[in-house]
Design a protein around this motif. Structure first.
Motif, mmCIF file in Angstrom:
data_model
loop_
_atom_site.group_PDB
_atom_site.id
_atom_site.type_symbol
_atom_site.label_atom_id
_atom_site.label_comp_id
_atom_site.label_asym_id
_atom_site.label_seq_id
_atom_site.Cartn_x
_atom_site.Cartn_y
_atom_site.Cartn_z
ATOM 1 N N GLY A 8 89.248 49.466 45.138
ATOM 2 C CA GLY A 8 89.890 48.555 44.186
ATOM 3 C C GLY A 8 89.198 47.385 44.122
ATOM 4 N N LYS A 9 89.429 46.621 42.848
ATOM 5 C CA LYS A 9 88.703 45.286 42.947
ATOM 6 C C LYS A 9 89.220 44.359 43.761
ATOM 7 C CE LYS A 9 88.539 46.327 37.663
ATOM 8 N NZ LYS A 9 88.639 45.746 36.479
ATOM 9 N N GLU A 10 90.473 44.299 44.129
ATOM 10 C CA GLU A 10 90.886 43.218 45.161
ATOM 11 C C GLU A 10 90.702 43.515 46.731
ATOM 12 O OE1 GLU A 10 91.910 40.602 43.633
ATOM 13 O OE2 GLU A 10 91.603 41.692 41.892
ATOM 14 N N SER A 11 90.168 44.682 46.983
ATOM 15 C CA SER A 11 89.804 45.100 48.398
ATOM 16 C C SER A 11 88.682 44.334 48.947
ATOM 17 C CB SER A 11 89.353 46.449 48.361
ATOM 18 O OG SER A 11 88.202 46.887 48.023
ATOM 19 N N GLY A 12 87.745 43.620 48.247
ATOM 20 C CA GLY A 12 86.757 43.130 48.842
ATOM 21 C C GLY A 12 85.482 43.851 49.591
ATOM 22 N N VAL A 13 85.549 45.223 49.333
ATOM 23 C CA VAL A 13 84.751 46.306 49.929
ATOM 24 C C VAL A 13 83.851 46.609 48.860
ATOM 25 C CG1 VAL A 13 84.429 48.359 50.890
ATOM 26 C CG2 VAL A 13 86.094 47.153 51.688
ATOM 27 N N ALA A 14 82.625 46.473 48.630
ATOM 28 C CA ALA A 14 81.611 46.652 47.829
ATOM 29 C C ALA A 14 81.024 48.099 48.061
ATOM 30 C CB ALA A 14 80.424 45.687 47.495
ATOM 31 N N LEU A 15 81.170 48.815 46.860
ATOM 32 C CA LEU A 15 80.630 50.211 46.960
ATOM 33 C C LEU A 15 79.360 50.353 46.326
ATOM 34 C CD1 LEU A 15 83.632 52.543 45.789
ATOM 35 C CD2 LEU A 15 82.978 51.597 48.102
ATOM 36 N N MET A 16 78.236 50.550 47.091
ATOM 37 C CA MET A 16 76.929 50.243 46.465
ATOM 38 C C MET A 16 75.979 51.672 46.663
ATOM 39 S SD MET A 16 73.917 47.376 46.984
ATOM 40 C CE MET A 16 72.598 48.377 47.678
ATOM 41 N N LEU A 17 75.022 51.983 46.078
ATOM 42 C CA LEU A 17 74.183 53.229 46.298
ATOM 43 C C LEU A 17 72.817 52.607 46.948
ATOM 44 C CD1 LEU A 17 74.096 55.038 42.813
ATOM 45 C CD2 LEU A 17 75.530 55.426 44.950
ATOM 46 N N ASP A 18 72.295 53.084 47.668
ATOM 47 C CA ASP A 18 70.941 52.809 48.158
ATOM 48 C C ASP A 18 70.202 54.258 48.322
ATOM 49 O OD1 ASP A 18 68.806 51.684 49.520
ATOM 50 O OD2 ASP A 18 69.640 51.500 51.541
ATOM 51 N N GLN A 19 69.419 54.362 47.420
ATOM 52 C CA GLN A 19 68.751 55.903 47.117
ATOM 53 C C GLN A 19 67.381 55.713 46.511
ATOM 54 O OE1 GLN A 19 73.155 57.935 46.077
ATOM 55 N NE2 GLN A 19 71.321 57.939 44.599
ATOM 56 N N CYS A 20 66.597 56.409 46.876
ATOM 57 C CA CYS A 20 65.269 56.583 46.249
ATOM 58 C C CYS A 20 65.071 57.866 45.619
ATOM 59 C CB CYS A 20 64.067 56.504 47.154
ATOM 60 S SG CYS A 20 64.227 54.684 47.901
ATOM 61 N N HIS A 21 64.635 58.054 44.501
ATOM 62 C CA HIS A 21 64.553 59.285 43.638
ATOM 63 C C HIS A 21 62.950 59.439 43.513
ATOM 64 C CE1 HIS A 21 68.633 58.996 42.523
ATOM 65 N NE2 HIS A 21 68.381 57.586 42.218
ATOM 66 N N ASN A 22 62.596 60.332 44.396
ATOM 67 C CA ASN A 22 60.959 60.557 44.668
ATOM 68 C C ASN A 22 60.861 61.756 43.775
ATOM 69 O OD1 ASN A 22 61.381 58.886 46.871
ATOM 70 N ND2 ASN A 22 61.754 60.519 48.285
ATOM 71 N N LEU A 23 61.407 62.862 43.546
ATOM 72 C CA LEU A 23 61.193 63.882 42.783
ATOM 73 C C LEU A 23 61.796 63.920 41.309
ATOM 74 C CD1 LEU A 23 61.408 66.717 45.664
ATOM 75 C CD2 LEU A 23 59.278 65.239 44.884
ATOM 76 N N GLU A 24 63.055 63.533 41.119
ATOM 77 C CA GLU A 24 63.971 63.575 40.196
ATOM 78 C C GLU A 24 63.731 62.371 39.390
ATOM 79 O OE1 GLU A 24 66.470 61.818 43.417
ATOM 80 O OE2 GLU A 24 64.921 63.408 43.230
ATOM 81 N N GLU A 25 64.240 62.421 38.197
ATOM 82 C CA GLU A 25 63.872 60.983 37.183
ATOM 83 C C GLU A 25 64.846 60.254 37.547
ATOM 84 O OE1 GLU A 25 64.405 62.721 33.174
ATOM 85 O OE2 GLU A 25 62.252 62.683 32.804
ATOM 86 N N LYS A 26 64.607 58.908 37.630
ATOM 87 C CA LYS A 26 65.336 57.840 38.433
ATOM 88 C C LYS A 26 66.764 57.680 37.434
ATOM 89 C CE LYS A 26 60.876 56.234 39.562
ATOM 90 N NZ LYS A 26 60.843 57.143 40.367
ATOM 91 N N ILE A 27 66.611 57.470 36.280
ATOM 92 C CA ILE A 27 67.788 57.330 35.447
ATOM 93 C C ILE A 27 68.991 58.212 35.750
ATOM 94 C CG2 ILE A 27 69.239 56.524 33.357
ATOM 95 C CD1 ILE A 27 66.331 55.281 32.755
ATOM 96 N N PRO A 28 68.599 59.337 35.319
ATOM 97 C CA PRO A 28 69.539 60.517 35.753
ATOM 98 C C PRO A 28 70.105 60.612 37.159
ATOM 99 C CG PRO A 28 67.484 61.417 34.831
ATOM 100 C CD PRO A 28 67.524 59.929 34.667
ATOM 101 N N GLY A 29 68.791 60.587 38.049
ATOM 102 C CA GLY A 29 69.433 60.486 39.461
ATOM 103 C C GLY A 29 70.515 59.324 39.683
ATOM 104 N N GLN A 30 70.603 58.381 39.238
ATOM 105 C CA GLN A 30 71.717 57.387 39.315
ATOM 106 C C GLN A 30 72.898 57.746 38.643
ATOM 107 O OE1 GLN A 30 71.148 53.796 41.155
ATOM 108 N NE2 GLN A 30 70.347 55.555 42.244
ATOM 109 N N ILE A 31 72.746 58.169 37.529
ATOM 110 C CA ILE A 31 73.895 58.874 36.783
ATOM 111 C C ILE A 31 74.474 59.693 37.449
ATOM 112 C CG2 ILE A 31 74.769 60.129 34.776
ATOM 113 C CD1 ILE A 31 72.598 58.606 33.157
ATOM 114 N N ARG A 32 74.052 60.651 38.278
ATOM 115 C CA ARG A 32 74.480 62.005 39.001
ATOM 116 C C ARG A 32 75.055 61.442 39.999
ATOM 117 N NH1 ARG A 32 72.924 67.125 39.819
ATOM 118 N NH2 ARG A 32 73.131 67.295 37.531
#
Length: 388
Positions: A276-300
């Motif tokens: 939740g917004k007040e928790s202070g914990v940030a949920l972040m992705l750290d990924q690289c899309h080597n084979l797949e297209e990058k925008i749909p990779g982030q959407i998935r």
């Protein structure tokens, strides 16, 4: 099992930060692959990230990496991002690509090298002031390859001293999050190899220092949700880097290797007050899309986190507590399984439509023509990416 209105309401609090570098070229340790439509500037990365948020409603901020995303005017970049509908998020430092850091950065025995690394982080804090970012995230490649190469205790002392100077430069509302990784690129020992080391260093710094947990940075068989629980219990979990791994730090789409693990992690996040917004914990992705297209990779990726969060919100916590109290092992495990195996996708599609979003963001992106447009428009220039 049905998703309750309460669960759907809580799901609306989900926000997942996407990394700018996910939209650039990446690859293996042997080759970085170029692809059509790859951004050449941070502005083009932000445009791609904004498309992810436009279609999912889940990715309101974009993490920057310095110097990969360096510009002359970060206030102007902030306005540019806001015009696209996203904000600038975590500022990630980089002390692993310069020759000066061959034997370490913040832990180096060379005072001039440590000075250079500290000054880089102080520069990042200045960028945070202009960009409106809250978190400075530090991941260090520091370590040694051979026994006796350097004094391991001395390196911890130097790390502590370096971090203290960086920490002292933080603004009142800014935070430092220290990431850990149990191996690589150092092979004999890594200076911040585990959550315990990161916890010890950030605890010594103060209340504005936290641990960043990358889900791919653990030895095989590690119970990651236990670490999540412990850091939340200790009040030191600052952020996540979500990805999947099969062998090492593969940076694959989150939930690809073990969706049940992601479900278990999200249960502990919710149970421990990290959601939740007040928790202070940030949920972040750290990924690289080597084979797949990058925008749909982030959407998935963001959809995978949303789906496992929705399933975790389905756990009957009252029944689970009762089964645990009574020592009913199979009942307790069954409550977990019932929630995990619930197909929430149809309800999530309806929920998205109710919020003016496409029911199926992946299909909507393919139909939008955005990829074709950027493939045609982004011709020439230097594509963004790391390595060569």
């Amino acid at each position: 099992m049905n998703i309750t209105e309460t669960a759907l309401g809580r799901l609306g609090e989900l926000a997942i930060e996407v990394p700018s570098w996910a939209y650039g070229n990446s690859g293996t340790r042997f080759k970085v692959f170029g692809t059509p439509g790859t951004p050449r500037t941070i502005q083009e990365k932000l445009a791609d990230a904004a498309k992810v948020h436009e279609l999912t409603g889940l990715a309101p901020t974009v993490a920057l990496h310095i110097p990969w995303d360096k510009v002359d005017d970060y206030s102007a970049l902030r306005e540019y991002a806001e015009d696209l509908g996203v904000g600038l998020g975590t500022i990630n430092s980089n002390t692993f690509q310069d020759d000066a850091y061959k034997y370490g950065s913040l832990t180096s025995s060379d005072a001039a090298v440590r000075r250079r690394a500290i000054d880089h982080h102080l520069e990042c804090i200045g960028i945070m002031h202009a960009s409106g970012s809250r978190d400075l995230k530090i991941w260090l490649a520091d370590g040694t390859n051979y026994p006796g190469q350097d004094d391991m205790r001395g390196r911890q002392d130097r790390l502590s001293e370096s971090l203290q100077e960086i920490y002292a430069g933080l603004g009142e509302t800014q935070r430092l999050v220290l990431e850990y990784k149990f191996f690589e690129p150092a092979f004999y020992h890594t200076d911040v190899p585990d959550w315990g080391t990161s916890y010890a260093q950030t605890l010594a710094l103060g209340e504005k220092a936290f641990v960043c947990l990358d889900t791919g940075h653990h030895a095989p068989g590690t119970n990651i949700e236990f670490i999540v629980m412990q850091l939340l219990r200790l009040g030191k979990l600052g952020s996540f880097d979500f990805n999947s791994r099969f062998y090492a730090d593969d940076d694959l789409i989150v939930g690809a290797a073990d969706p049940f693990q992601l479900f278990r992690i999200m249960h502990e996040v919710i149970r421990g007050g990290g959601f939740g917004k007040e928790s202070g914990v940030a949920l972040m992705l750290d990924q690289c899309h080597n084979l797949e297209e990058k925008i749909p990779g982030q959407i998935r990726s963001v959809l995978n986190v949303q789906e496992m969060t929705a399933r975790a919100l389905l756990i009957d916590t009252d029944a689970l507590t009762e089964a645990q109290r009574e020592g009913d092992v199979l009942a307790a495990n069954g409550i977990f399984n019932d929630a995990f195996y619930t197909d929430v996708r149809p309800v999530l599609a309806e929920w998205r439509e109710s919020r003016g979003l496409p029911a199926d963001p992946m299909t909507a992106f393919k139909a939008s023509g955005y990829q074709k447009k950027i493939n045609e428009d982004r011709v020439g220039g230097q594509q963004a990416g790391w390595g060569a």
